[in-house]
Structure formats: structure tokens, C-alpha cells
Design an enzyme around this catalytic site. Sequence first.
Site, PDB file in Angstrom:
ATOM      1  N   LYS A 170       0.842  -1.199   0.000  1.00 30.02           N
ATOM      2  CA  LYS A 170       0.000   0.000   0.000  1.00 30.02           C
ATOM      3  C   LYS A 170       0.872   1.242   0.000  1.00 30.02           C
ATOM      4  O   LYS A 170       1.723   1.416   0.881  1.00 30.02           O
ATOM      5  CB  LYS A 170      -0.917  -0.007   1.229  1.00 30.02           C
ATOM      6  N   GLN A 183      13.169   7.298  -0.884  1.00 30.93           N
ATOM      7  CA  GLN A 183      11.956   8.054  -0.561  1.00 30.93           C
ATOM      8  C   GLN A 183      10.719   7.170  -0.454  1.00 30.93           C
ATOM      9  O   GLN A 183       9.662   7.635  -0.051  1.00 30.93           O
ATOM     10  CB  GLN A 183      11.705   9.118  -1.643  1.00 30.93           C
TER      11      GLN A 183
END
Length: 504
Positions: A82, A157
Site C-alpha cells: 500500500k 523516498q
Amino acid sequence: MTRSPDPIRQIVIVGGGTAGWMAAAALSRLSANGATRITLVESDEIGTVGVGEATIPPIRQFNALLGLDENEFVSQTQGSMKLGIAFEGWTTARPRYLHPFGSFGFDMEAVKFHQFWLKLHAQGLASGIDDYNLCATMANREKFARPVADPSSVLSQITYAYHFDAGLYAAYLRRYAEARGVKRVEGKVASVPLRATDGFIEAVVLADGRRLEGDLFIDCSGFRGLLIEGALNSGYEDWTHWLPCDRALAVPSATIGPPKPYTRAIARDGGWQWRIPLQHRTGNGYVYCSQFVTDEQAADTLLSNLEGPALADPRPLRFTTGRRRKMWNRNCVALGLASGFLEPLESTSIHLIQAGISKLLALFPDRSFNPANEDAYNRLSAMQFEQVRDFIILHYVANDRPEPFWQRAAAMDIPDSLRQKIDLFRACGRLFRFEDELFSDNSWVAVLLGQGVIPERWDPLVDTIDPGLVRHNLDRLRAVFARAADAMPGHGDFLARMIKGHGT
């Protein structure tokens, strides 16, 4: 004089499900002291809610604390990855927006990235803000890769969480906990006798007469709150005024195509529908307000908006949003639904269990039960519930939908803490976080902009930095994120390789 602690000798957990077995798994480490034993009592006849199938990134810290192997965990729970939540239909101006994990761009000279984006976007020189968040870029392309440790790589990131089958997760943690000494007892709690001297819980007595005594009791009995409310009358703070949805229907459906790497939250006339992609099925539900939608209408709406055939009949849930006035009372700590309920709009249900366990471990008592631990736990827990509450209210109050449910939501009074945040952001795009808030500035920016709260002006410090350099940095960032995402495998392909133990 400093004395050695008098350690807790017996912990009794009442209720299984996600909350009970998360607590059992995390607390099983205490048995290493040679003094503490843990017993979990649950009944196969009492079902668990088990609809909390979407999580947020801190779940990875919990799994790491337990030493779980990610490939095995995802395989055992039929999970998927997710990268955020897609909100569909929440405002008329934006048919869809993302609340992605991870950061929007990079700050420049101590000025927040979104402030530069606000200026360039207003001038027509920047595209949608999703293009400047790697997780959003990946989600929109339905791609996935794990982050790398090298901070100089753009792939560092990447921030992610999971979708998983909550029942399978509980079963997985049960195996983990039992292998580490947790004892499971089958049975229903019939009574909870209190000590005459101080009102502490003395034991739980099961329907067949068995008596389980303990020093510390963990209430994971769900909405009933058998211990925290039934025995200790801890009280409940009702937040229906701000979060009026009071019912939900949940139903699994057949999976159609590869699972998407994000949760979907789709606005409906009287509430919203969730769609959570797993490997073996899709989790669906409709959270609604019974003042505006009948149960029959809700069922029709839910069943007519499934991507695949329903695999069961819709399962009804009724709830009152809010929290216990005391989540730790005497020698009892409530976790999960026993501690309170905030609708699953931002996938915080499982996180609040995790946060409660973490605070309990940090403030773990000995048999003296110094009230300072209880006071700190309750203060921190109340604060976190209120911060999550405000973030969820934001989705409702900042809407322009025409239906009566949504019109009422837009007109309601809101907590001062949220009103101050909205007003400050609307004035000049500024945000300030307090007391270790769960949701980052990036989360607030994503939802405020997504719900149409647009700042009237940008931070004046933006104008002190070379505009050519700023535009160059944004253009380069967008291109780098796009190239990185394009080079990744599709989410479905990643999962297939991961399940075989070859995820990269």
C-alpha cells in the site's frame, strides 16, 4: 531509596482477533524475565470484527519488533503493498485525489516544498502535486519496489504499508505468540470479580466456572469492553457530533485483475465505500449514517458497486465513534475496539492498537501500579485519538457535495484544534505539528489540497529564492520520479515474485 521492581507475574488478555494477538505477540517478550506468564482467553463462538485490512507505514516497525520476515508475512496473510489512499468523489472540483505516503519533494532553504509548488502551480508552471511525490507517482502507475538504504538514491523516498486479511494476520500472530509461551484458553467470560480493597480486577471467571487470576488485564473484547466498561465503568466520550456515521456493511468480493497498491475510499450519498485489494479477494465496505441511509439502501449501494461477484452476504456493524475516558483504568488496559472507535477512513484502526501496545511497553508497570504510568498512558492516548479524529473530520467538513448528509457535515461545528489548522493553512499554506502527531505535514497537505482547501497566498520566503532555480528543481524532480517509477515492476508482478521469496 531505589528498590527493585516487583514484576507482573500474570497477564490475562481477554479477546483474540487482531488486537488480542498483536498484544500477545508483542508482550511475549516479557516472558524472558522468567517471572511473567501470559494467558489469552477467547471463544470460537464469538466472532471478531476483522474488517481492518488496510494499514499505515508504522505497521512495518511493529512487524520488525517481532522479527517477522516480510515475504512470509505477506504470503501468510494474502497481503499486498500500500502506497496511500485514493479518495474518489469527495469534492465536485476534484473527482479523485491521492493521500500518498512519503514526502512531497524536498524543502529548500528551510522553506517547505509545497510552498514552492503553490507558487508555480498558480502560475501554470507546475503540474499536479502528485507528480512530486514518489509514492504517488508509483501508485498512479500501479508500480512497486522496495526502498533502498542509500539516502542519495531517490528510491530511499519510498514509504509503504500493507493490505492484509485481518483474520489471517491474527492467526499468524497466534502461532508466533504460542511458540513463545503464550497460553490460549477457550471460553466465554461470565463475570469479572473486583478486589474489595482497591477495585482492581481480581480475575475473570469463565462460563464453565474456571477462574483466571492476573495482575494485569488487557481488554481486547471489542465494542463490548467487558473489562474496561462492563467491570470498571470507565466511561465513553461520544464523538457522533463530528463523525456521524454509525453503521457499516462489509463484504468480500472476487478479485478482478492485479491488486492496486493503494486503498480506495469512494464517497457515496450517505457516507463512503472502502475497497481494499488482497491477493485472494477484495475487501469492501460501506460506512454510512443511518439518519440519511437505510440499511437496505446501504446494501443496495454496496452490492451494486463491487468490481467482482460478492463472496458472502454483507455483514452489518453498528458503532458509536469516540473513545473511552480512561483506556488504562486500575490494572486494566483496553486495546482495539474496546478502547474506542474511529471509522477506518485513514486506516488507523490497527495503528491505534499498535500505538497502545507501544505505550504500554514504554510505561509497563510492576505490581505496585504507580498511578503516574496510568496517567501518562491516558493523556497520551487521548491526545492521539483526538489528533486522528481531527484528521478524519477534515475529510467531511471540507466538502462541497450536494447531498443532505454532506451538506450537514460541511456546516457542522468542528474542534478548535482543527479549525485553527485549517485557518492557518488557508491563509498562507502553513502547518505546525504538535506533541508527536501521527500524521505528517505531507499528509495534511495532501488532504487539505485534495479537499479543496487552497491557501490564499504562498509563504513570502518563497520569493527570496531564485525562481529559475526553483522551477528547474521541480521539473527535474518530477522527471526523476517518473523515470524511477517507470523502471519498476508492476505491483502484481512484484507480489508474485515476493511470494516466491524473490522480492527485490
